[in-house]
Design a protein around this motif. Structure first.
Motif, mmCIF file in Angstrom:
data_model
loop_
_atom_site.group_PDB
_atom_site.id
_atom_site.type_symbol
_atom_site.label_atom_id
_atom_site.label_comp_id
_atom_site.label_asym_id
_atom_site.label_seq_id
_atom_site.Cartn_x
_atom_site.Cartn_y
_atom_site.Cartn_z
ATOM 1 N N ALA A 294 100.576 -40.849 81.624
ATOM 2 C CA ALA A 294 101.371 -41.459 82.698
ATOM 3 C C ALA A 294 100.886 -40.901 84.029
ATOM 4 C CB ALA A 294 102.853 -41.171 82.513
ATOM 5 N N THR A 296 101.366 -41.495 88.492
ATOM 6 C CA THR A 296 101.947 -42.170 89.653
ATOM 7 C C THR A 296 100.963 -42.075 90.813
ATOM 8 O OG1 THR A 296 104.215 -41.670 88.966
ATOM 9 C CG2 THR A 296 103.867 -42.235 91.277
ATOM 10 N N SER A 327 94.685 -54.270 82.333
ATOM 11 C CA SER A 327 95.955 -53.935 82.987
ATOM 12 C C SER A 327 96.951 -55.035 82.676
ATOM 13 C CB SER A 327 95.777 -53.808 84.497
ATOM 14 O OG SER A 327 97.034 -53.682 85.142
ATOM 15 N N GLU A 328 98.140 -54.631 82.329
ATOM 16 C CA GLU A 328 99.176 -55.612 82.026
ATOM 17 C C GLU A 328 99.605 -56.362 83.289
ATOM 18 O OE1 GLU A 328 102.760 -55.400 78.890
ATOM 19 O OE2 GLU A 328 103.038 -54.094 80.641
ATOM 20 N N SER A 348 105.030 -51.024 88.622
ATOM 21 C CA SER A 348 104.611 -50.314 87.417
ATOM 22 C C SER A 348 103.855 -51.260 86.496
ATOM 23 C CB SER A 348 105.825 -49.745 86.668
ATOM 24 O OG SER A 348 106.505 -48.797 87.465
ATOM 25 N N THR A 349 102.933 -50.699 85.749
ATOM 26 C CA THR A 349 102.199 -51.484 84.763
ATOM 27 C C THR A 349 101.664 -50.554 83.691
ATOM 28 O OG1 THR A 349 100.456 -53.126 84.421
ATOM 29 C CG2 THR A 349 99.978 -51.319 85.938
ATOM 30 N N ASP A 350 101.311 -51.133 82.552
ATOM 31 C CA ASP A 350 100.629 -50.389 81.494
ATOM 32 C C ASP A 350 99.160 -50.774 81.503
ATOM 33 O OD1 ASP A 350 102.814 -48.992 80.512
ATOM 34 O OD2 ASP A 350 103.399 -50.606 79.140
ATOM 35 N N SER A 361 97.998 -47.000 75.466
ATOM 36 C CA SER A 361 98.203 -47.351 76.865
ATOM 37 C C SER A 361 98.630 -46.133 77.658
ATOM 38 C CB SER A 361 99.262 -48.451 77.000
ATOM 39 O OG SER A 361 100.526 -47.977 76.557
ATOM 40 N N ALA A 362 98.429 -46.252 78.961
ATOM 41 C CA ALA A 362 98.921 -45.264 79.917
ATOM 42 C C ALA A 362 99.829 -45.990 80.900
ATOM 43 C CB ALA A 362 97.761 -44.603 80.648
ATOM 44 N N GLY A 363 100.947 -45.336 81.233
ATOM 45 C CA GLY A 363 101.870 -45.920 82.206
ATOM 46 C C GLY A 363 101.424 -45.598 83.621
ATOM 47 N N SER A 365 102.346 -46.015 87.622
ATOM 48 C CA SER A 365 103.338 -46.364 88.646
ATOM 49 C C SER A 365 102.683 -46.252 90.016
ATOM 50 C CB SER A 365 104.549 -45.420 88.581
ATOM 51 O OG SER A 365 105.232 -45.576 87.350
#
Length: 465
Positions: A294, A296, A327-328, A348-350, A361-363, A365
């Motif tokens: 994750a 930011t 990327s989502e 935000s996206t995964d 996946s990685a989160g 932000s």
């Protein structure tokens, strides 16, 4: 075997008496021979016995000077020399005759070897496998150490839990230990010392082949030392070794641990023998791991490099995999083919790394932080009290991008000179110089912009916009 009849009482052969009609003296002739002793028995070859012969004339008187000739009717049993010394040659019976002139006498002689001592070969022997045999040979000997043929021998073991022996002297190993094997005949006996001391001739190793699919995986190998007849050698020590410790290690109990991809022979050694198991380490990927998991980003255009790896069941990386990145929500963040993520707008996206059927996946932000609040104009002069000027404020992130969705709070540090309303409209209230402050309310409360306003005179004038 011939057993000629014994000449009992030293049977005498009497020559016919010579009768002379004349008055002259009668000649003396050998008429009777008596042999002593009358019965001879030998218990060993090479034994001797001295026989004596007494020759008598026709009148029963001893002829002291009579010549005696000795003979054996079977020289394979006994021989006799010219003085009457009889020697045992072979088992059996024979007649020894003494002759003088026409007179003769005989004595029966028996040769029957008797065991006095025994010789067992080998005298010592070690058997190294259960069920292994050794043939013992026994030789009964008479008093002169001559071998005796055809003697019945009885065999016995002092400890049949260690070794047994059959009626022919064949010894069989049963268990580790020592046992005396005895051969007995009549009053004679002899012993061979037999030791049973198992020695490994082979090692039964299982499993003989195995594949480990994750670093850190283990397999327990079992080694069983066996003797030449396939019996387990209890208590035999086993030493373990790996031909390639960069692939697999093995401990003293035979536990193999995967270290790296490849092949390694794991060897179990017992005594002079060994066996090897073939161990293959071939990692199988069961998941994809993306790091950092994750992130930011606080400015548009900021980037973060994501790293993806395929991992086995124990979380160790598996080499040789390529990944497709996506990327989502590319309106928030994009990602290139190397996993470089770029912030596009707040949200935000995964971001996914995919390899075959596996993905992770990685989160991501994007939360803009203002690093600057810029006020326009930063300085201005109002001619007179009552004049006004419209100030504008913009919050910028560290890359100079406007921070979206931000509200601004305006304030006047010197309200006696200037005031400001919620929209940034400044009004002159007195002569002098005053400062207007503006604070961004979203993600940047610590960043404040300022403008300096000067009011020249107190009379009213045209408003400045």
């Amino acid at each position: 075997m011939r057993r000629p009849g014994r000449w009992a009482g030293g049977l005498a052969l009497i020559a016919p008496a010579l009768i002379f009609a004349c008055d002259s003296a009668e000649p003396l002739v050998a008429t009777t021979i008596r042999i002593s002793p009358l019965d001879v028995a030998f218990a060993a070859l090479g034994e001797t016995r001295q026989l004596t012969a007494s020759v008598s004339d026709q009148n029963g008187n001893t002829l002291a000077d009579a010549s005696v000739t000795w003979a054996s009717n079977d020289n394979s049993v006994v021989t006799v020399n010219a003085s009457g010394l009889v020697t045992a040659v072979g088992n059996g019976s024979a007649a020894v005759t003494a002759s003088s002139g026409s007179a003769a006498g005989a004595v029966g002689v028996t040769v029957a070897q008797q065991p006095v001592r025994m010789g067992v070969t080998p005298g010592t022997h070690t058997l190294v496998s259960f069920g292994e045999t050794v043939q013992l040979a026994v030789q009964p000997l008479d008093a002169n150490d001559n071998p005796i043929a055809g003697v019945s021998v009885e065999w016995s073991s002092a400890d049949e839990s260690v070794a047994t022996v059959d009626s022919d002297g064949l010894v069989t190993a049963i268990a580790n230990g020592s046992a005396d094997i005895t051969a007995a005949a009549a009053e004679a006996s002899a012993t061979a010392a037999v030791t049973v001391d198992q020695r490994p001739a082979s090692v039964d190793l299982s499993p003989s082949v195995d594949t480990l699919v994750a670093i850190g995986d283990t397999v327990q190998l079992a080694a069983r030392p066996l003797d030449a007849n396939g019996h387990a050698v209890v208590g035999a020590g086993v030493e373990w070794s790996s031909a390639d410790q960069a692939v697999a290690t093995v401990d003293s109990s035979g536990l193999v641990t995967a270290v790296g991809n490849g092949n390694a022979d794991i060897t179990a050694t017992a005594g002079e023998t060994a066996a090897a198991a073939s161990v293959t380490v071939f990692q199988v990927a069961v998941a994809v791991d993306v790091v950092p998991a994750a992130t930011t980003l606080f400015s548009l255009g900021d980037t973060v490099r994501l790293a993806a790896s395929s991992v086995d069941a124990n979380g160790y990386g598996v080499q040789g995999f390529s990944f497709t990145w996506s990327s989502e929500n590319e309106a928030v963040a994009t990602v290139d083919s190397e996993g470089l993520v770029t912030a596009v707008r707040t949200g935000s996206t995964d971001v996914f790394a995919t390899s075959g059927e596996l993905r992770d996946s990685a989160g991501i932000s994007v939360a803009q932080l203002a690093s600057e609040v810029r006020v326009t104009p930063a300085t201005d002069t109002l001619e007179a009290v009552g004049d006004t000027v419209r100030l504008t404020a913009i919050a910028l992130d560290r890359n100079g991008n406007e921070v979206e969705d931000t509200d601004y709070i305006w304030s006047a540090s010197h309200p006696s000179v200037v005031t400001v309303d919620g929209s940034g409209l400044v009004t002159a209230t007195g002569v002098g110089t005053g400062q207007i402050r503006v604070r961004a309310t979203r993600a940047g409360a610590d960043y404040i912009g300022t403008a300096t306003i000067t009011v020249r005179r107190a009379s009213a004038g045209a408003a400045k916009r």
